[in-house]
Enzyme design. Sequence first.
Site, PDB file in Angstrom:
ATOM      1  N   LYS A  72      -0.119  10.378  -9.555  1.00 13.92           N
ATOM      2  CA  LYS A  72      -1.027   9.891 -10.603  1.00 13.92           C
ATOM      3  C   LYS A  72      -2.220  10.819 -10.869  1.00 13.92           C
ATOM      4  O   LYS A  72      -2.726  10.868 -11.983  1.00 13.92           O
ATOM      5  CB  LYS A  72      -1.543   8.491 -10.246  1.00 13.92           C
ATOM      6  CG  LYS A  72      -0.485   7.412 -10.411  1.00 13.92           C
ATOM      7  CD  LYS A  72      -1.080   6.032 -10.188  1.00 13.92           C
ATOM      8  CE  LYS A  72      -0.064   4.957 -10.483  1.00 13.92           C
ATOM      9  NZ  LYS A  72      -0.619   3.601 -10.397  1.00 13.92           N
ATOM     10  N   ASN A  93      -0.902   7.166 -15.345  1.00 15.06           N
ATOM     11  CA  ASN A  93       0.387   6.574 -14.963  1.00 15.06           C
ATOM     12  C   ASN A  93       1.380   6.569 -16.119  1.00 15.06           C
ATOM     13  O   ASN A  93       2.497   6.091 -15.988  1.00 15.06           O
ATOM     14  CB  ASN A  93       0.208   5.153 -14.415  1.00 15.06           C
ATOM     15  CG  ASN A  93      -0.018   4.139 -15.520  1.00 15.06           C
ATOM     16  OD1 ASN A  93      -0.545   4.481 -16.575  1.00 15.06           O
ATOM     17  ND2 ASN A  93       0.369   2.909 -15.284  1.00 15.06           N
ATOM     18  N   GLY A 134      -6.477   2.422  -6.421  1.00 18.65           N
ATOM     19  CA  GLY A 134      -6.046   2.839  -7.764  1.00 18.65           C
ATOM     20  C   GLY A 134      -6.054   1.709  -8.784  1.00 18.65           C
ATOM     21  O   GLY A 134      -6.546   1.873  -9.914  1.00 18.65           O
ATOM     22  N   ASN A 155     -15.307  -4.422  -1.208  1.00 19.10           N
ATOM     23  CA  ASN A 155     -14.252  -3.619  -0.574  1.00 19.10           C
ATOM     24  C   ASN A 155     -14.436  -3.508   0.926  1.00 19.10           C
ATOM     25  O   ASN A 155     -15.543  -3.568   1.437  1.00 19.10           O
ATOM     26  CB  ASN A 155     -14.187  -2.222  -1.194  1.00 19.10           C
ATOM     27  CG  ASN A 155     -12.840  -1.548  -0.938  1.00 19.10           C
ATOM     28  OD1 ASN A 155     -11.797  -2.180  -1.174  1.00 19.10           O
ATOM     29  ND2 ASN A 155     -12.831  -0.325  -0.457  1.00 19.10           N
ATOM     30  N   ARG A 156     -13.293  -3.360   1.622  1.00 18.23           N
ATOM     31  CA  ARG A 156     -13.329  -3.218   3.079  1.00 18.23           C
ATOM     32  C   ARG A 156     -14.004  -1.907   3.469  1.00 18.23           C
ATOM     33  O   ARG A 156     -14.921  -1.899   4.270  1.00 18.23           O
ATOM     34  CB  ARG A 156     -11.881  -3.258   3.616  1.00 18.23           C
ATOM     35  CG  ARG A 156     -11.753  -2.961   5.077  1.00 18.23           C
ATOM     36  CD  ARG A 156     -10.291  -3.021   5.501  1.00 18.23           C
ATOM     37  NE  ARG A 156      -9.461  -2.040   4.792  1.00 18.23           N
ATOM     38  CZ  ARG A 156      -8.172  -1.880   4.991  1.00 18.23           C
ATOM     39  NH1 ARG A 156      -7.531  -2.675   5.844  1.00 18.23           N
ATOM     40  NH2 ARG A 156      -7.484  -0.966   4.341  1.00 18.23           N
ATOM     41  N   ARG A 160     -14.790   4.205  -0.164  1.00 17.67           N
ATOM     42  CA  ARG A 160     -14.053   4.037  -1.431  1.00 17.67           C
ATOM     43  C   ARG A 160     -14.800   3.138  -2.406  1.00 17.67           C
ATOM     44  O   ARG A 160     -14.836   3.367  -3.602  1.00 17.67           O
ATOM     45  CB  ARG A 160     -12.659   3.473  -1.161  1.00 17.67           C
ATOM     46  CG  ARG A 160     -11.628   4.589  -1.159  1.00 17.67           C
ATOM     47  CD  ARG A 160     -10.351   4.226  -1.790  1.00 17.67           C
ATOM     48  NE  ARG A 160      -9.515   3.386  -0.954  1.00 17.67           N
ATOM     49  CZ  ARG A 160      -8.208   3.256  -1.166  1.00 17.67           C
ATOM     50  NH1 ARG A 160      -7.627   3.929  -2.126  1.00 17.67           N
ATOM     51  NH2 ARG A 160      -7.493   2.476  -0.419  1.00 17.67           N
ATOM     52  N   GLY A 248      -0.142 -11.451 -11.482  1.00 15.53           N
ATOM     53  CA  GLY A 248       0.013 -10.003 -11.592  1.00 15.53           C
ATOM     54  C   GLY A 248       1.284  -9.576 -12.311  1.00 15.53           C
ATOM     55  O   GLY A 248       1.413  -8.418 -12.709  1.00 15.53           O
TER      56      GLY A 248
HETATM   57  P1  NDP Z   1      -4.473   1.344  -2.939  1.00 14.26           P
HETATM   58  O1  NDP Z   1      -3.819   1.645  -1.648  1.00 14.26           O
HETATM   59  O2  NDP Z   1      -5.014   2.465  -3.776  1.00 14.26           O
HETATM   60  O3  NDP Z   1      -5.738   0.344  -2.665  1.00 14.26           O
HETATM   61  C1  NDP Z   1      -5.578  -0.783  -1.847  1.00 14.26           C
HETATM   62  C2  NDP Z   1      -6.845  -1.622  -1.866  1.00 14.26           C
HETATM   63  O4  NDP Z   1      -6.624  -2.784  -1.069  1.00 14.26           O
HETATM   64  C3  NDP Z   1      -8.067  -0.928  -1.272  1.00 14.26           C
HETATM   65  O5  NDP Z   1      -9.229  -1.413  -1.891  1.00 14.26           O
HETATM   66  C4  NDP Z   1      -8.009  -1.378   0.192  1.00 14.26           C
HETATM   67  O6  NDP Z   1      -9.263  -1.346   0.828  1.00 14.26           O
HETATM   68  C5  NDP Z   1      -7.564  -2.813   0.014  1.00 14.26           C
HETATM   69  N1  NDP Z   1      -6.895  -3.352   1.211  1.00 14.26           N
HETATM   70  C6  NDP Z   1      -5.622  -3.104   1.595  1.00 14.26           C
HETATM   71  N2  NDP Z   1      -5.351  -3.792   2.733  1.00 14.26           N
HETATM   72  C7  NDP Z   1      -6.476  -4.463   3.065  1.00 14.26           C
HETATM   73  C8  NDP Z   1      -6.814  -5.344   4.127  1.00 14.26           C
HETATM   74  N3  NDP Z   1      -5.934  -5.686   5.086  1.00 14.26           N
HETATM   75  N4  NDP Z   1      -8.074  -5.877   4.136  1.00 14.26           N
HETATM   76  C9  NDP Z   1      -8.982  -5.559   3.176  1.00 14.26           C
HETATM   77  N5  NDP Z   1      -8.699  -4.721   2.139  1.00 14.26           N
HETATM   78  C10 NDP Z   1      -7.473  -4.182   2.093  1.00 14.26           C
HETATM   79  O7  NDP Z   1      -3.454   0.471  -3.756  1.00 14.26           O
HETATM   80  P2  NDP Z   1      -3.412   0.235  -5.340  1.00 14.26           P
HETATM   81  O8  NDP Z   1      -4.794   0.008  -5.799  1.00 14.26           O
HETATM   82  O9  NDP Z   1      -2.607   1.285  -5.986  1.00 14.26           O
HETATM   83  O10 NDP Z   1      -2.584  -1.119  -5.437  1.00 14.26           O
HETATM   84  C11 NDP Z   1      -3.152  -2.342  -5.018  1.00 14.26           C
HETATM   85  C12 NDP Z   1      -2.152  -3.453  -5.315  1.00 14.26           C
HETATM   86  O11 NDP Z   1      -2.033  -3.573  -6.732  1.00 14.26           O
HETATM   87  C13 NDP Z   1      -0.753  -3.178  -4.779  1.00 14.26           C
HETATM   88  O12 NDP Z   1      -0.288  -4.342  -4.142  1.00 14.26           O
HETATM   89  C14 NDP Z   1       0.062  -2.898  -6.021  1.00 14.26           C
HETATM   90  O13 NDP Z   1       1.393  -3.354  -5.870  1.00 14.26           O
HETATM   91  C15 NDP Z   1      -0.685  -3.727  -7.064  1.00 14.26           C
HETATM   92  N6  NDP Z   1      -0.499  -3.229  -8.420  1.00 14.26           N
HETATM   93  C16 NDP Z   1      -0.103  -4.115  -9.369  1.00 14.26           C
HETATM   94  C17 NDP Z   1       0.075  -3.705 -10.659  1.00 14.26           C
HETATM   95  C18 NDP Z   1       0.539  -4.700 -11.674  1.00 14.26           C
HETATM   96  O14 NDP Z   1       0.896  -4.263 -12.772  1.00 14.26           O
HETATM   97  N7  NDP Z   1       0.524  -5.986 -11.374  1.00 14.26           N
HETATM   98  C19 NDP Z   1      -0.163  -2.327 -11.084  1.00 14.26           C
HETATM   99  C20 NDP Z   1      -0.640  -1.474 -10.019  1.00 14.26           C
HETATM  100  C21 NDP Z   1      -0.784  -1.925  -8.724  1.00 14.26           C
HETATM  101  P3  NDP Z   1      -9.784   0.026   1.525  1.00 14.26           P
HETATM  102  O15 NDP Z   1     -10.373   0.860   0.422  1.00 14.26           O
HETATM  103  O16 NDP Z   1     -10.806  -0.473   2.494  1.00 14.26           O
HETATM  104  O17 NDP Z   1      -8.601   0.655   2.165  1.00 14.26           O
END
Ligand code: NDP
Length: 283
Positions: A72, A93, A134, A155-156, A160, A248
């Site tokens: 991306k 994307n 993302g 955010n955790r 980020r 979603g």
């Molecule tokens: P990223 O890996 O870029 O980001 C994940 C985010 O979730 C971060 O903010 C991360 O926090 C947080 N996170 C993950 N696990 C935990 C946890 N156990 N506790 C607290 N925070 C947590 O992923 P994306 O942003 O690309 O995707 C996120 C979700 O969105 C995915 O499930 C994806 O499938 C979904 N998605 C859905 C779309 C749709 O069209 N419906 C389109 C694109 C994505 P930290 O920064 O602290 O790691």
Amino acid sequence: MSEGKFLHELVGSMSQGAAGNPTVAMIEAAFAHHGLHWRYVNMEVTPEDLGTAVRGAKAMGFRGFNCSLPHKVTVIPHLDGLGESAAVMGAVNCVVRRGDKFIGENTDGKGFLKSLETEIDPKGKSVVLFGAGGAARAIAVELGLAGTRQITIVNRSETRGAELVGLLRDKLKLDASLAVGNGDYAIPAGTDIVINGTSIGLYAPEARLALDVNSLQPGMVVADVIFNPVRTRFLDDAAARGCRAIDGLGMLVNQGIVGVQYWTGLTPDAEVMRKALASAMGV
Ligand code: NDP
């Protein structure tokens, strides 16, 4: 091969490790429904081959392509330009051929916004957004461009979260603040929209956000990026408290709709696409 009906226009999906991508079924259902002789082709592309693949798609007349992780951001130097939100967020994307140029767009946030707007106009509203990855980044930028008044990123990881807040303040002059995950977050009174933009809940129906659910108020609009399961614990909790819930799957369908609009100029049938996607995903 001189008759147009035997020719296919091509759109691609460049990804790594996304075999069986259900988006293929959704996009091809739209092409078929509207009688378009177009194909949407899934292509496994390694990071090393990305530039060659983009040049190849251009040389072969592709009308565009989607790209997902890990491409991306790294696809950007191989393109001829960027749309407004893709330029702000620094991630693409969806690539669209305009004339002889490949232009990078980002349809994730636009798809989300389209879903959100079925319940509420974000202009002038106050938002709490969980996540800074993302998806959250794409959503926050589109909300900023749509005139959201204020946004709190929860955010955790502080790094980020702070990066996203900085981007929203610097590039969009948005009133943005950060809350770093520390126990269950209580939604401030007066919040209009609450969004889960994290991956919490994906394939995990029981997973819960660090959220004080009692702070959700009737009338708030609550949206999730998680599409499988379609109905998450977060949305169930919100609906039980009188919030308006948006799943979603709608975001995923809408980003597909925006892509098809970009590539073909046609507004595809949303229901046909949603059914094809849900069936391919088995939800
Ligand atoms: P990223 O890996 O870029 O980001 C994940 C985010 O979730 C971060 O903010 C991360 O926090 C947080 N996170 C993950 N696990 C935990 C946890 N156990 N506790 C607290 N925070 C947590 O992923 P994306 O942003 O690309 O995707 C996120 C979700 O969105 C995915 O499930 C994806 O499938 C979904 N998605 C859905 C779309 C749709 O069209 N419906 C389109 C694109 C994505 P930290 O920064 O602290 O790691």
